[in-house]
Design a protein around this motif. Structure first.
Motif, PDB file in Angstrom:
ATOM      1  N   CYS A   1       8.510 -17.536  -5.841  1.00 29.70           N
ATOM      2  CA  CYS A   1       8.462 -16.488  -4.822  1.00 29.70           C
ATOM      3  C   CYS A   1       8.358 -17.157  -3.452  1.00 29.70           C
ATOM      4  O   CYS A   1       7.431 -17.928  -3.214  1.00 29.70           O
ATOM      5  CB  CYS A   1       7.253 -15.583  -5.046  1.00 29.70           C
ATOM      6  SG  CYS A   1       7.218 -14.766  -6.640  1.00 29.70           S
ATOM      7  N   ARG A   2       9.274 -16.848  -2.573  1.00 29.16           N
ATOM      8  CA  ARG A   2       9.252 -17.458  -1.238  1.00 29.16           C
ATOM      9  C   ARG A   2       8.225 -16.786  -0.330  1.00 29.16           C
ATOM     10  O   ARG A   2       7.865 -17.328   0.708  1.00 29.16           O
ATOM     11  CB  ARG A   2      10.646 -17.398  -0.622  1.00 29.16           C
ATOM     12  CG  ARG A   2      11.671 -18.204  -1.420  1.00 29.16           C
ATOM     13  CD  ARG A   2      12.987 -18.324  -0.703  1.00 29.16           C
ATOM     14  NE  ARG A   2      13.924 -19.135  -1.491  1.00 29.16           N
ATOM     15  CZ  ARG A   2      13.978 -20.467  -1.446  1.00 29.16           C
ATOM     16  NH1 ARG A   2      13.137 -21.127  -0.647  1.00 29.16           N
ATOM     17  NH2 ARG A   2      14.844 -21.124  -2.182  1.00 29.16           N
ATOM     18  N   GLU A   3       7.780 -15.610  -0.717  1.00 35.25           N
ATOM     19  CA  GLU A   3       6.682 -14.940  -0.028  1.00 35.25           C
ATOM     20  C   GLU A   3       5.771 -14.329  -1.084  1.00 35.25           C
ATOM     21  O   GLU A   3       6.170 -14.125  -2.234  1.00 35.25           O
ATOM     22  CB  GLU A   3       7.208 -13.847   0.907  1.00 35.25           C
ATOM     23  CG  GLU A   3       8.115 -14.331   2.022  1.00 35.25           C
ATOM     24  CD  GLU A   3       8.508 -13.201   2.966  1.00 35.25           C
ATOM     25  OE1 GLU A   3       7.605 -12.468   3.416  1.00 35.25           O
ATOM     26  OE2 GLU A   3       9.715 -13.054   3.227  1.00 35.25           O
ATOM     27  N   ASP A   4       4.534 -14.005  -0.698  1.00 36.35           N
ATOM     28  CA  ASP A   4       3.634 -13.318  -1.617  1.00 36.35           C
ATOM     29  C   ASP A   4       4.128 -11.892  -1.824  1.00 36.35           C
ATOM     30  O   ASP A   4       4.431 -11.179  -0.864  1.00 36.35           O
ATOM     31  CB  ASP A   4       2.216 -13.312  -1.068  1.00 36.35           C
ATOM     32  CG  ASP A   4       1.586 -14.701  -1.089  1.00 36.35           C
ATOM     33  OD1 ASP A   4       2.221 -15.627  -1.628  1.00 36.35           O
ATOM     34  OD2 ASP A   4       0.469 -14.844  -0.574  1.00 36.35           O
ATOM     35  N   LEU A   5       4.183 -11.473  -3.094  1.00 35.13           N
ATOM     36  CA  LEU A   5       4.816 -10.207  -3.457  1.00 35.13           C
ATOM     37  C   LEU A   5       3.826  -9.254  -4.116  1.00 35.13           C
ATOM     38  O   LEU A   5       2.888  -9.666  -4.794  1.00 35.13           O
ATOM     39  CB  LEU A   5       5.967 -10.449  -4.439  1.00 35.13           C
ATOM     40  CG  LEU A   5       7.092 -11.379  -4.014  1.00 35.13           C
ATOM     41  CD1 LEU A   5       8.073 -11.566  -5.161  1.00 35.13           C
ATOM     42  CD2 LEU A   5       7.811 -10.799  -2.810  1.00 35.13           C
ATOM     43  N   LEU A   6       4.100  -7.971  -3.938  1.00 31.85           N
ATOM     44  CA  LEU A   6       3.407  -6.904  -4.646  1.00 31.85           C
ATOM     45  C   LEU A   6       4.447  -6.033  -5.331  1.00 31.85           C
ATOM     46  O   LEU A   6       5.378  -5.547  -4.683  1.00 31.85           O
ATOM     47  CB  LEU A   6       2.581  -6.053  -3.679  1.00 31.85           C
ATOM     48  CG  LEU A   6       2.009  -4.734  -4.229  1.00 31.85           C
ATOM     49  CD1 LEU A   6       0.961  -5.013  -5.300  1.00 31.85           C
ATOM     50  CD2 LEU A   6       1.406  -3.892  -3.101  1.00 31.85           C
ATOM     51  N   GLY A   7       4.314  -5.851  -6.649  1.00 29.43           N
ATOM     52  CA  GLY A   7       5.124  -4.884  -7.370  1.00 29.43           C
ATOM     53  C   GLY A   7       4.237  -3.693  -7.681  1.00 29.43           C
ATOM     54  O   GLY A   7       3.216  -3.836  -8.370  1.00 29.43           O
ATOM     55  N   VAL A   8       4.578  -2.509  -7.165  1.00 27.69           N
ATOM     56  CA  VAL A   8       3.659  -1.372  -7.232  1.00 27.69           C
ATOM     57  C   VAL A   8       3.770  -0.586  -8.531  1.00 27.69           C
ATOM     58  O   VAL A   8       2.972   0.313  -8.780  1.00 27.69           O
ATOM     59  CB  VAL A   8       3.854  -0.429  -6.028  1.00 27.69           C
ATOM     60  CG1 VAL A   8       3.541  -1.144  -4.725  1.00 27.69           C
ATOM     61  CG2 VAL A   8       5.270   0.149  -6.004  1.00 27.69           C
TER      62      VAL A   8
END
Length: 759
Positions: free
Chosen positions: A396-403
């Motif tokens: 992941c190139r950025e911190d992610l949130l999957g809702v």
């Protein structure tokens, strides 16, 4: 010549006895240095002779504690400092968090033996644990995983417990929840507001024998318990809980009691005895001697063994099989605090078995269905598995949130190659569940010390999870189509990046064309997808109303087959509608008024179950499909020819014609058990035929199976078998549910791929 090496170990290495293991390993190989926890990993420095260091590193990976999972080992040479002694240092609290929090672990054999030994100081103590078992995730407030950051912080250890806790050679070394009768939590029975502390377990057991319902505080929340062999009290529990047909789970005294009720193979026994201690679905015996209403319309029963000391001690006096169902009213959130239980369960339970070890994070029981080929269908991923992480096949190139989705909701955080999925939270239909959903996301962000800059959400504008994502500040949004998320989750947990044929079969997902998808064949990788096939479209009369009433879907399919003669055909099948329903349904089906078009596989199962009079009233999600599967018998009843057509360069599996053949068989007097078997066989063969056509056209040989319909073991096993025989490579879910409980992982994987493609 002495050398020194610094190591950083990430993975499940905190709260599982890893530091004392390292300590013993260093002593064994005559090494100096230290080990300590940090928010991101376990740090180790070892110094000694080269052969000792090499042996240490070899044993580190070969002999790690059974509960540990080493995901990454980073090793660097360093100048020797002359250290000859090895020590365990206090945890280091600063730095970026990436350490994996351990899941709650079922009672280990050593602790169970101590609890039942009159010579042991923890005899009959219901909060006995060690580094190999007990609460972890449900009591933790922050990292690093130290007692001060858990709900055990208020219990000061006695001298005897402190000595064990500080001894690296003791199995309770830094077992954060460790306690004993002199210094730990206590249990009591509460009846009508009156508290009883002495012989409370004996009294609770007497009440269970006498047909009473007791709310029991467990690891991750409350259970409602009663004697599983008494039909009247099981019916009473259904009435009070508002759960008419959905199966109840049963906890049994031991494996012998489980085998008396169900036919257990080696896979099911292994799951029952595993550290995660999930609910395990197993086939009931012909005369199991339990209440018939435990699992109506289902040949399987959800079994679990006692996974806490409290359960073990209760079974010393109680009946050997107890209903152990979630402590809530149907569809409401799980109660997990004492005050909440008094407020919400007061009309459901005759008494409460309370204790004063607070639960910080509620976590329901996990549910698995082992299959005879060694694979396992995960129905619910929660206690025992959360918060174990899943490694992503790309960074992941950025911190992610999957809702996540709307039903069977989970969410997930991701950074680098790590995905951290939440426990099962339920359906986001109630304010209480939505509130907890928000709190749980905040808690996970606190533990991981992550503030995602990208949020991935479902296309459906009406999902609460979608609204939550759109309400976040300073976060980029990435919309992910529902069925693409299903297939992406399957690819991600199998570590695959290449394009595949994805069979995404479920109840409903928002299609970008404005229709309701659910029987889809996608050509997909993580970044993108193309719809290359689907089930034949039919009208969904009344929209969501049709999902609640299988009879409505049966009439819709009958109209697709017979046109204006649909009502007379329905009457021949015994389907009855009021005059008002007839007029309304016909208007909806013929005009599309408040009735979208759907290709849903779930609604096809509903229609067939209703047409065969197997399930005409749905009282819980998936009931018609489950009961249709349970009715099917045998393997050699043949199948219905299933045509595959084309429309706008997409394959169309003619499920309308399949339904017609089901109806014709029924009208000829063929029994539902045979028709159901033929129906399942036909779908499996139709899936393979479609994949063969697409393999020739698209040159794709990898097939991913995802979506809630693949929880149907009969369809799953037969489709997998036929695809494999046809030379396909088949992947499926092994770590997450195929249902919407895995959507968050798919959203994360798609978002990571989109960001990667943009670089």
């Amino acid at each position: 010549m002495r050398i020194r090496r610094n190591l950083r170990i990430s993975g499940i290495v905190q709260g599982v006895g890893f530091r004392p293991f390292i300590y013993r390993l260093a002593l064994k190989h005559c090494l100096g240095g230290y080990v300590r926890n940090t928010p991101s990993c376990v740090e180790i420095a070892v110094e000694g002779l080269p052969e000792g260091l090499e042996a240490f590193c070899r044993d580190l990976t070969d002999s790690a504690p059974i509960l540990a999972c080493l995901q990454e080992v980073v090793s660097e040479d360093a100048p020797p400092l002359g250290e000859e002694n090895f020590s365990i240092l206090a945890s280091h609290g600063s730095g970026e968090a990436a350490a994996v929090i351990p899941a709650d672990i079922g009672l280990c054999p050593d602790c169970a033996a101590e609890i039942l030994s009159q010579q042991n100081r923890r005899y009959f103590y219901p909060f006995t644990n060690c580094t190999n078992c007990g609460p972890r995730f449900t009591i933790i407030k922050n990292l690093p995983y130290d007692r001060a950051h858990t709900t055990m912080a208020g219990f000061a250890m006695c001298d005897a417990c402190r000595q064990e806790y500080e001894n690296p050679l003791d199995r309770r070394f830094h077992a954060e929840p460790t306690a004993c009768p002199a210094c730990g939590p206590v249990v009591w029975l509460e009846i009508g507001g009156r508290r009883r502390s002495r012989e409370c377990l004996t009294r609770a057991a007497e009440m269970l024998w006498n047909g009473k319902i007791i709310a029991i505080k467990s690891l991750g929340g409350f259970h409602l318990a009663c004697d599983a062999r008494q039909e009247p009290v099981v019916q009473l529990l259904r009435q009070r809980k508002g759960r008419r047909d959905k199966p109840f789970a049963v906890m049994v005294r031991d494996l012998a009691a489980a085998e008396a009720i169900c036919e257990l193979n080696r896979f099911e026994k292994s799951w029952l005895r595993s550290p995660a201690s999930p609910i395990v679905l197993a086939r009931q015996r012909a005369n199991p001697g339990i209440a018939a209403s435990l699992a109506p319309g289902n040949r399987y029963l959800g079994l679990m063994l006692p996974y806490t000391p409290l359960h073990l001690l209760l079974f010393q006096h109680s009946p050997d099989a107890l209903v152990m169902t979630s402590g809530n009213r149907s569809e409401e959130p799980l109660a997990f605090t004492n005050d909440e239980a008094r407020r919400t369960l007061g009309e459901l339970a005759d008494a409460f078995l309370f204790h004063n070890r607070d639960i910080h994070v509620p976590c329901d029981d996990s549910v698995v269905r082992p299959l005879h080929d060694g694979s396992t269908i995960i129905l619910r991923r929660a206690r025992g598995y959360v918060p174990d992480t899943i490694q992503l096949p790309l960074p992941c190139r950025e911190d992610l949130l999957g809702v996540g989705a709307q039903d069977k909701t989970t969410f997930g955080l991701a950074w680098r190659r790590t995905a951290l999925l939440s426990q099962h939270l339920g359906n986001l239909d109630l304010v209480e569940t939505i509130d907890y959903y928000r709190c749980a996301i905040d808690h996970f962000q606190t533990l991981s010390r992550r503030r995602p800059t990208v949020a991935a959400h479902d296309l459906h504008p009406g999902y609460v999870s979608t609204s939550y994502a759109k309400g976040l500040d300073n976060v980029r949004l990435i919309a992910v189509q529902h069925h693409h998320a299903h297939i992406a989750a399957c690819l991600a947990e199998n570590g695959r990046l290449e394009r595949c044929l994805g069979l995404a079969f479920d109840g409903a997902g928002y299609g970008p064309d404005g229709t309701i998808w659910g029987g889809e064949i996608l050509a997909a990788d993580l970044a993108d997808y193309t719809r290359v096939g689907h089930f034949a479209p039919v009208v969904l009369p009344g929209g969501d109303a049709a999902a609640q009433n299988p009879n409505f879907m049966a009439l819709s399919y009958l109209f697709a087959v017979y046109g204006e003669a649909a009502l007379s055909q329905a009457a021949r099948l015994g389907l009855r509608f009021s005059p008002l329903q007839e007029r309304l349904l016909l208007r909806q089906i013929t005009t599309g008024w408040h009735s979208p078009v759907t290709t849903s596989a779930g609604r096809l199962f509903d229609a067939v179950a209703a047409a065969l009079d197997i399930c005409r009233e749905r009282t819980y999600e998936g009931q018609p499909a489950l009961e249709l599967e349970m009715v099917a018998e045998g393997q050699d009843w043949g199948y219905y020819p299933l045509k595959i057509g084309h429309h706008h360069n997409q394959l169309v599996i003619d499920t309308i014609a399949l339904f017609r053949q089901v109806v014709e068989d029924r009208q000829r007097g063929v029994v539902p058990a045979v028709i159901s078997a033929r129906f399942h066989e036909s779908l499996a063969r139709g899936c393979v035929a479609a994949c063969l056509t697409l393999r020739g056209r698209l040159r794709l040989n990898l097939v991913a199976l995802s979506g809630g319909v693949w929880q149907n073991a009969r369809l799953f096993l037969r489709t997998k078998e036929l695809l494999t025989k046809a030379g396909f490579e088949v992947i499926f879910h092994r770590q997450t549910p195929a249902n919407d409980g895995g959507i968050a992982l798919g959203q994360i994987a798609v978002a990571a791929a989109v960001l990667d493609r943009e670089q």
